[in-house]
Enzyme design. Structure first.
Site, PDB file in Angstrom:
ATOM      1  N   HIS A 146       0.833  -1.207   0.000  1.00 23.31           N
ATOM      2  CA  HIS A 146       0.000   0.000   0.000  1.00 23.31           C
ATOM      3  C   HIS A 146       0.863   1.250   0.000  1.00 23.31           C
ATOM      4  CE1 HIS A 146       0.595  -0.683   4.407  1.00 23.31           C
ATOM      5  NE2 HIS A 146       0.704   0.637   4.438  1.00 23.31           N
ATOM      6  N   HIS A 170       3.960   7.110   3.787  1.00 21.81           N
ATOM      7  CA  HIS A 170       4.926   6.013   3.604  1.00 21.81           C
ATOM      8  C   HIS A 170       4.474   5.070   2.501  1.00 21.81           C
ATOM      9  CE1 HIS A 170       2.219   4.021   6.682  1.00 21.81           C
ATOM     10  NE2 HIS A 170       2.460   2.951   5.956  1.00 21.81           N
ATOM     11  N   GLU A 195       7.755   0.931   5.044  1.00 19.37           N
ATOM     12  CA  GLU A 195       7.244  -0.138   5.903  1.00 19.37           C
ATOM     13  C   GLU A 195       7.469  -1.468   5.182  1.00 19.37           C
ATOM     14  OE1 GLU A 195       2.996   0.063   6.617  1.00 19.37           O
ATOM     15  OE2 GLU A 195       3.074  -1.429   8.219  1.00 19.37           O
TER      16      GLU A 195
END
Lengths: 134, 134
Positions: free
Chosen positions: A7, A79, A130
Site C-alpha cells: 500500500h 509512507h 514499511e
C-alpha cells in the site's frame, strides 16, 4: 527481496472529507473507517485493482502521524509498504547493510494482522518504508 | 473512475545512490536510467510484481522536481499515478467537481508514451496526483 507494493499511506487531517474525495471525485472503492488504537490511527482503505491506498487520520494522544500533519497540515504521502517473504531475514539483511530499523527492531502486528517493521527515511531517499510479511 | 496504481514517484538527489539502495539493499529489479528532457527528469523504474516505483532525479534547468528537492534535500515521495480509461472524460468530470488540473489542462505525453495530467495537491489531501490513460 522486496515484493509487491502492499500500500501507499496518505496522512489526512479529515478522514471523512478525504474519503469523499476518493469515493466521489476520483470514483474509487472505499472501505468503512477502521480504528487502530495500537497504531494511533483511523484507517480507510482505497481498493485499487492492483494495490491499496490507506488514508490515515490521527487517533488518540501521541498518534505517530500527528507530527507529520503539524508540518503538512493539508496532509500528504506518509509512507510506502513493501511485502517481504520473511520479515526477520529481511530485517537482518538490511541491518547488515547499515539500514536502520525504527523502534526496538522487533516486528509489530500491523493493520492487516501481519508482522511489520519501519525503516529510517534517511536511509531510503527521505521515504519512510514499511515492510510487511506477505 | 481511477483504476490501477501505475506508479509511485520518489524524487531523489542522487539517482545512482538511490538505484544502488533499491537494487542492493532492498533487492529489487531496477531498470537503466532513462532521460526525459521534456519532463526535466532522469527516471529509473523499480519493477515490483504489481506496480512500479519511479525514482526521479532533476535533469537540466527548470526541472519540475528541483523545488521539491530544495525543500526536502534527502528526497521524498513526490506523487502517485492512477490509471484512467479515458483521460479527457476523467479530466472533465474532475473539473466539473471543482478539482484543479495543473498547467493548461491539456494532457501531455508522459514517460510511458501515454497521455497524462497532474491534479492540484490542495484538492487531494496534499498529494500530487498524476492521471495516466491506461
Amino acid at each position: 527481496m522486496i515484493g509487491r507494493l502492499n500500500h501507499v499511506a496518505i496522512a489526512v487531517p479529515d478522514l471523512e472529507a478525504a474519503t469523499a474525495t476518493y469515493r466521489d471525485t476520483l470514483g474509487a472503492k472505499v472501505s468503512p473507517p477502521q480504528e487502530e488504537p495500537d497504531h494511533g490511527v483511523t484507517v480507510v482503505f482505497i481498493e485499487l485493482p492492483n494495490t491499496k491506498i490507506e488514508l490515515l487520520e490521527p487517533l488518540g494522544e501521541n498518534s505517530p502521524i500527528q507530527a507529520f500533519l503539524d508540518r503538512s497540515p493539508s496532509g500528504g504521502i506518509h509512507h510506502v509498504c513493501y511485502e517481504v517473504d520473511d520479515i526477520i531475514s529481511a530485517r537482518d539483511r538490511l541491518k547488515e547493510q547499515g539500514a536502520r530499523v525504527l523502534g526496538n527492531g522487533e516486528p509489530k502486528v500491523g493493520a492487516h494482522g501481519k508482522p511489520v517493521l519501519f525503516l529510517h527515511p534517511k536511509d531510503f531517499n527521505g521515504t519512510l518504508v514499511e515492510l510487511e510479511q506477505a
